[in-house]
Design an enzyme around this catalytic site. Structure first.
Site, mmCIF file in Angstrom:
data_model
loop_
_atom_site.group_PDB
_atom_site.id
_atom_site.type_symbol
_atom_site.label_atom_id
_atom_site.label_comp_id
_atom_site.label_asym_id
_atom_site.label_seq_id
_atom_site.Cartn_x
_atom_site.Cartn_y
_atom_site.Cartn_z
ATOM 1 N N ARG A 53 4.658 -6.672 2.627
ATOM 2 C CA ARG A 53 4.325 -6.484 4.040
ATOM 3 C C ARG A 53 3.321 -5.349 4.189
ATOM 4 O O ARG A 53 3.605 -4.219 3.789
ATOM 5 C CB ARG A 53 5.626 -6.169 4.795
ATOM 6 N N HIS A 73 1.236 -0.921 13.411
ATOM 7 C CA HIS A 73 2.147 0.044 12.812
ATOM 8 C C HIS A 73 1.712 1.448 13.260
ATOM 9 O O HIS A 73 1.392 2.304 12.449
ATOM 10 C CB HIS A 73 2.179 -0.100 11.294
ATOM 11 N N GLU A 118 8.743 -1.365 15.234
ATOM 12 C CA GLU A 118 9.660 -0.381 15.811
ATOM 13 C C GLU A 118 9.252 0.185 17.167
ATOM 14 O O GLU A 118 8.940 1.380 17.280
ATOM 15 C CB GLU A 118 9.840 0.790 14.838
ATOM 16 N N ASN A 176 14.527 -3.160 11.027
ATOM 17 C CA ASN A 176 14.424 -2.054 10.071
ATOM 18 C C ASN A 176 15.694 -1.234 10.248
ATOM 19 O O ASN A 176 16.095 -0.963 11.382
ATOM 20 C CB ASN A 176 13.237 -1.146 10.386
ATOM 21 N N TYR A 200 17.775 2.295 8.861
ATOM 22 C CA TYR A 200 17.821 3.480 8.005
ATOM 23 C C TYR A 200 19.112 4.279 8.144
ATOM 24 O O TYR A 200 19.571 4.875 7.193
ATOM 25 C CB TYR A 200 16.647 4.414 8.318
ATOM 26 N N GLU A 243 12.380 -3.399 6.713
ATOM 27 C CA GLU A 243 12.297 -2.054 6.131
ATOM 28 C C GLU A 243 13.697 -1.544 5.952
ATOM 29 O O GLU A 243 14.553 -1.752 6.798
ATOM 30 C CB GLU A 243 11.600 -1.057 7.065
#
Ligand SMILES: *[C@@H]1O[C@H](CO)[C@@H](O)[C@H](O)[C@H]1NC(C)=O
Ligand SMILES: *[C@@H]1O[C@H](CO)[C@@H](O)[C@H](O)[C@H]1NC(C)=O
Length: 459
Positions: free
Chosen positions: A94, A139, A184, A324, A326, A396
């Site tokens: 990506r 992005h 995001e 994504n 985290y 991600e």
């Protein structure tokens, strides 16, 4: 996160062997962003974006005063990146397109042929090696020229983005079949227009972030509709956005409702308008911000509403759910006069809460990543409950141990089909070396092994 090299942590999930195999057809990839890797910030006609401008003017905001002028020099060294993707055995890779490289005037009246050549080289290079290119259109690197016109707080940005998306679909859509419009929205709008941390550093909590949120959703929806109407029948690809999910958990019965409202502020804001039949903002969020605005003496709510036509335009503009993941937090009520702390998301002041990690969660690399693999599993379960049995694509994720959470969620019946590791957590780049030497880390060998065995069981 820019310019820092993420490290991948290992906490192996222990279960009987065979329990740790990924389903057949599950795909592994890696992800990068243009500003993070390309360099060539003014090469061959590229115009400055908000990060170029912000960091040139405020070099102290970045660790060690580094910047993305050269970055990993992927603009020149893309062949090495393609080779690394191949060596890792990735199914997909990506990348993002730099808007101000492709359209130096920001608008679609001028296309930069050098940029077209660069992205064609990367796309064709990957395809030749059997690695599928995924493309993110945005992005976080808005052309500075558009920022000067208000950036993501100007509603016209949705049309400017849609025009840019059409150019990219037309140029690369014959070969690129998976598109991510926006990376995001939560972090992009909060860090940029509320906390003022990311370029261009606008601090307007409770206003700027909400304007950005609505305009990002409109931009995504317009781009999706363009693909759907003008390109889908020809190219047969798919388009979605990717949401940053933070799992918020309650520690006590009393905070359960606050945790649920928090999830609506953090996840629902960018999912409810697109992934539910009802459309528009999550009702709890809409009601809370309207009430607060009224109590604060404003004549209208600080959260810009969607008209019925806009709701209709946005609803259903997805081909999968991109995510994504985290980190996780627990929620508690803020004490009187308590500062919102190190994690001041918009929902915090609106509902008077603080988000904190549990002490038992190990901290990773940067201040706000705390490791809680169960969070991955729980957030996927919550998504399925709220948005249905969609295809969930992980675009991600920083930490190996979360893979076990993915695996458990799959066993819970959530249809997760892809997993993406950040490539430069896997590969170290020597920024002191003019040739930007790339060295695969132990995590790269581990990941290559997981991909090859299609399992977390490596024996
Ligand atoms: C910071 O910059 C100096 C000088 O360029 C360099 O030697 C050092 O390795 C850098 N540190 C990090 C952590 O990148
Ligand atoms: C998961 O989603 C993919 C893509 O939509 C679909 O082909 C597949 O059948 C789904 N798998 C399950 C188990 O629902």
């Amino acid at each position: 996160m820019y310019l820092s090299v993420l490290t991948v942590f290992f906490t192996l999930y222990s279960a009987a062997s065979g329990q740790r195999d990924f389903p057949p057809g599950f795909k592994f990839g890696a992800a990068t962003a243009a500003y993070q890797i390309e360099g060539g910030w003014d090469a061959d006609g590229k115009a400055p974006n908000i990060w170029d401008d912000f960091i040139h003017k405020n070099p102290h905001v970045i660790h060690n005063r580094s910047n993305g002028d050269i970055a990993c020099d992927s603009y020149n060294l893309w062949r090495q990146d393609v080779q690394i993707a191949t060596d890792l055995g990735l199914h997909f890779y990506r990348i993002s397109i730099a808007w101000s490289r492709l359209l130096p005037n920001s608008f679609s009246n001028q296309i930069n042929e050098a940029a077209v050549k660069y992205y064609n080289n990367v796309i064709d290079g990957l395809l030749e090696k059997g690695v599928e290119p995924f493309i993110t259109l945005y992005h976080w690197d808005l052309p500075q020229k558009l920022q000067d016109l208000g950036g993501w707080t100007n509603p016209l940005v949705a049309d400017w983005f849609a025009d840019y998306a059409r150019v990219a679909f037309a140029l690369f859509g014959d070969r690129v079949k998976t598109w991510i419009t926006i990376n995001e929205p939560l972090i992009m709008c909060e860090a940029t227009y509320s906390m003022g941390l990311h370029a261009p550093g606008v601090s307007s909590p409770g206003f700027g972030d909400y304007l950005c949120s609505k305009n990002v959703i409109m931009a995504h929806a317009k781009a999706w509709r363009i693909y759907d109407e003008e390109f889908r029948s020809k190219y047969n690809g798919r388009v979605s956005l990717t949401n940053h999910l933070i799992w918020v958990e309650a520690q006590t019965k009393e905070t359960e409702e606050l945790a649920e409202i928090s999830r609506q502020f953090i996840i629902g804001m960018f999912a409810h308008p697109i992934f539910t039949a009802e459309g528009g903002w999550p009702s709890a969020v809409e009601r809370i911000v309207a009430d607060n605005s009224k109590n604060e003496g404003y004549t209208r709510t600080r959260l810009p509403p969607f008209t019925e036509e806009e709701k209709e335009l946005v609803r259903g503009t997805y081909d999968f759910f991109g995510l994504n993941f985290y980190t996780s937090r627990i929620v508690r009520t803020a004490n009187d006069d308590e500062k919102i702390g190190s994690f001041p998301l918009s929902g915090c002041p609106e509902i008077g809460v603080v988000y904190e990690p549990l002490e038992s969660w190990p901290k990773a690399v940067v201040d706000w990543f705390y490791i809680y693999p169960e969070g991955m599993r729980k957030v996927l379960g919550w998504l399925k409950e709220n948005y249905g049995d969609l295809e969930y694509v992980m675009l991600e994720n920083g930490f190996t141990n979360a893979r076990s959470g993915v695996l458990l969620a799959i066993k819970d019946g959530v249809n997760v089909t892809h997993y993406t590791a950040p490539k430069f957590g896997l590969v170290e780049v020597d920024f002191n070396d003019p040739h930007r030497k790339r060295t695969p880390r132990a995590s790269a060998r581990y990941y290559a092994n997981v991909i090859q065995k299609h399992s977390l069981d490596l024996h």
